[in-house]
Design an enzyme around this catalytic site. Structure first.
Site, PDB file in Angstrom:
ATOM      1  N   LYS A 179       0.828  -1.208   0.000  1.00  0.00           N
ATOM      2  CA  LYS A 179       0.000   0.000   0.000  1.00  0.00           C
ATOM      3  C   LYS A 179       0.869   1.267   0.000  1.00  0.00           C
ATOM      4  O   LYS A 179       2.073   1.203   0.290  1.00  0.00           O
ATOM      5  CB  LYS A 179      -0.934  -0.041   1.222  1.00  0.00           C
ATOM      6  N   TYR A 236     -12.456  -1.866  -3.866  1.00  0.00           N
ATOM      7  CA  TYR A 236     -12.963  -1.968  -2.491  1.00  0.00           C
ATOM      8  C   TYR A 236     -14.502  -1.868  -2.445  1.00  0.00           C
ATOM      9  O   TYR A 236     -15.059  -1.478  -1.422  1.00  0.00           O
ATOM     10  CB  TYR A 236     -12.322  -0.899  -1.604  1.00  0.00           C
ATOM     11  N   PHE A 286     -15.375   3.992   6.924  1.00  0.00           N
ATOM     12  CA  PHE A 286     -13.979   4.236   6.547  1.00  0.00           C
ATOM     13  C   PHE A 286     -13.747   4.245   5.031  1.00  0.00           C
ATOM     14  O   PHE A 286     -12.631   4.442   4.581  1.00  0.00           O
ATOM     15  CB  PHE A 286     -13.051   3.203   7.216  1.00  0.00           C
ATOM     16  N   ARG A 344      -2.017 -14.239   4.057  1.00  0.00           N
ATOM     17  CA  ARG A 344      -2.763 -13.581   5.149  1.00  0.00           C
ATOM     18  C   ARG A 344      -2.022 -13.746   6.484  1.00  0.00           C
ATOM     19  O   ARG A 344      -1.982 -12.837   7.303  1.00  0.00           O
ATOM     20  CB  ARG A 344      -4.174 -14.167   5.281  1.00  0.00           C
ATOM     21  N   THR A 403      -5.797  -7.053  10.482  1.00  0.00           N
ATOM     22  CA  THR A 403      -5.978  -5.718   9.885  1.00  0.00           C
ATOM     23  C   THR A 403      -5.357  -4.602  10.725  1.00  0.00           C
ATOM     24  O   THR A 403      -4.721  -3.703  10.184  1.00  0.00           O
ATOM     25  CB  THR A 403      -7.502  -5.433   9.732  1.00  0.00           C
ATOM     26  N   ARG A 416       2.165  -6.480   9.188  1.00  0.00           N
ATOM     27  CA  ARG A 416       1.398  -5.382   9.777  1.00  0.00           C
ATOM     28  C   ARG A 416       1.858  -5.079  11.199  1.00  0.00           C
ATOM     29  O   ARG A 416       1.927  -3.920  11.605  1.00  0.00           O
ATOM     30  CB  ARG A 416      -0.091  -5.703   9.720  1.00  0.00           C
ATOM     31  N   HIS A 452      -2.103  -5.425   1.474  1.00  0.00           N
ATOM     32  CA  HIS A 452      -3.412  -6.051   1.258  1.00  0.00           C
ATOM     33  C   HIS A 452      -3.200  -7.502   0.863  1.00  0.00           C
ATOM     34  O   HIS A 452      -2.219  -7.836   0.199  1.00  0.00           O
ATOM     35  CB  HIS A 452      -4.167  -5.350   0.120  1.00  0.00           C
ATOM     36  N   GLU A 511      -9.623 -10.933  -7.680  1.00  0.00           N
ATOM     37  CA  GLU A 511      -8.714  -9.801  -7.462  1.00  0.00           C
ATOM     38  C   GLU A 511      -7.479  -9.885  -8.353  1.00  0.00           C
ATOM     39  O   GLU A 511      -7.009  -8.869  -8.849  1.00  0.00           O
ATOM     40  CB  GLU A 511      -8.306  -9.745  -5.977  1.00  0.00           C
TER      41      GLU A 511
HETATM   42  P1  ATP Z   1      -7.151  -5.873   3.085  1.00  0.00           P
HETATM   43  O1  ATP Z   1      -8.484  -6.101   2.400  1.00  0.00           O
HETATM   44  O2  ATP Z   1      -6.551  -4.514   2.771  1.00  0.00           O
HETATM   45  O3  ATP Z   1      -6.199  -7.003   2.876  1.00  0.00           O
HETATM   46  P2  ATP Z   1      -8.294  -6.755   5.542  1.00  0.00           P
HETATM   47  O4  ATP Z   1      -8.945  -7.830   4.725  1.00  0.00           O
HETATM   48  O5  ATP Z   1      -7.474  -7.163   6.721  1.00  0.00           O
HETATM   49  O6  ATP Z   1      -7.388  -5.826   4.644  1.00  0.00           O
HETATM   50  P3  ATP Z   1     -10.766  -5.305   5.385  1.00  0.00           P
HETATM   51  O7  ATP Z   1     -11.815  -5.453   6.425  1.00  0.00           O
HETATM   52  O8  ATP Z   1     -10.971  -5.983   4.062  1.00  0.00           O
HETATM   53  O9  ATP Z   1      -9.372  -5.724   6.040  1.00  0.00           O
HETATM   54  O10 ATP Z   1     -10.556  -3.755   5.142  1.00  0.00           O
HETATM   55  C1  ATP Z   1      -9.898  -3.281   3.977  1.00  0.00           C
HETATM   56  C2  ATP Z   1      -8.972  -2.169   4.365  1.00  0.00           C
HETATM   57  O11 ATP Z   1      -9.758  -1.059   4.818  1.00  0.00           O
HETATM   58  C3  ATP Z   1      -8.040  -2.462   5.535  1.00  0.00           C
HETATM   59  O12 ATP Z   1      -6.873  -3.149   5.163  1.00  0.00           O
HETATM   60  C4  ATP Z   1      -7.728  -1.071   6.016  1.00  0.00           C
HETATM   61  O13 ATP Z   1      -6.760  -0.418   5.160  1.00  0.00           O
HETATM   62  C5  ATP Z   1      -9.067  -0.384   5.849  1.00  0.00           C
HETATM   63  N1  ATP Z   1      -9.878  -0.482   7.075  1.00  0.00           N
HETATM   64  C6  ATP Z   1     -10.528  -1.572   7.540  1.00  0.00           C
HETATM   65  N2  ATP Z   1     -11.186  -1.320   8.677  1.00  0.00           N
HETATM   66  C7  ATP Z   1     -10.949  -0.012   8.942  1.00  0.00           C
HETATM   67  C8  ATP Z   1     -11.347   0.883   9.984  1.00  0.00           C
HETATM   68  N3  ATP Z   1     -12.124   0.467  10.988  1.00  0.00           N
HETATM   69  N4  ATP Z   1     -10.882   2.152   9.936  1.00  0.00           N
HETATM   70  C9  ATP Z   1     -10.115   2.596   8.927  1.00  0.00           C
HETATM   71  N5  ATP Z   1      -9.697   1.800   7.897  1.00  0.00           N
HETATM   72  C10 ATP Z   1     -10.111   0.530   7.914  1.00  0.00           C
HETATM   73 MG    MG Z   2     -10.025  -7.397   2.953  1.00  0.00          MG
END
Ligand code: ATP
Ligand code: MG
Length: 151
Positions: A11, A51, A59, A87, A93, A104, A117, A128
């Site tokens: 990112k 997304y 968010f 993962r 996250t 992370r 990501h 994806e």
């Molecule tokens: P990614 O999809 O980026 O691999 P993830 O699957 O762990 O991450 P997701 O729930 O899919 O998490 O959220 C996508 C992205 O959105 C997160 O990686 C983070 O950058 C952002 N994000 C998620 N939750 C929050 C939050 N509560 N506040 C701010 N940003 C968030």
């Molecule tokens: Mg995700």
């Protein structure tokens, strides 16, 4: 176990902090194969599309703003159980909850600026990977052919 291909993104926070090499090192040390790699500055439309599942969440707008704030490095990673293994390497996250030793946990700054990501299921991985890479972009690496070649 089947060979899988998953999408990884370094990112904008990690690119800006010059952590691309560190993250690629961890990927290679873990035995995941880099099948494709490209740098790209995502447009707003592309980030919103990628997304899409998070549309409407509080968010979402901030996430799109962040993901378009600078270039990202896009990767297709291949290996046995690659989706879960990537993962695992990334960690959860929220960097504050991510164990040390995960990307992370070691390199993330906030729940949003969390360095990387990774696709969260085999099905989403396929979608994806194809979102960013065509079939012709994915390389099959044959180390034996490399070592047999030349002198
Ligand atoms: P990614 O999809 O980026 O691999 P993830 O699957 O762990 O991450 P997701 O729930 O899919 O998490 O959220 C996508 C992205 O959105 C997160 O990686 C983070 O950058 C952002 N994000 C998620 N939750 C929050 C939050 N509560 N506040 C701010 N940003 C968030
Ligand atoms: Mg995700």
């Amino acid at each position: 176990m089947a060979k899988e291909t998953t999408l990884a993104i370094v990112k904008p926070d990690a690119v800006a902090s010059k952590l691309v090499g560190e993250i690629l090192s961890r990927i290679e040390a873990a035995g995941l194969e880099i099948a494709a790699l490209r740098m790209e500055r995502l447009s707003h439309a592309r980030a919103r599309n990628f997304y899409y599942v998070h549309r409407g969440k509080p968010f979402f707008e901030s996430l799109v703003d962040f993901m378009t704030s600078g270039p990202v490095v896009l990767l297709a990673l291949r290996g046995e159980n690659a989706v879960a293994r990537w993962r695992q390497l990334m960690g959860p996250t929220d960097p504050r909850k991510a164990p040390k030793g995960t990307i992370r946990g070691d390199l993330g700054t906030s729940i949003e600026k969390n360095a990387v990501h990774g696709s969260d299921s085999v099905e989403n991985a396929s979608t994806e990977v194809h979102f960013f890479f065509g079939g012709a972009d994915l390389f099959e690496i044959d180390p034996e052919e490399v070592w047999r070649s030349g002198s």
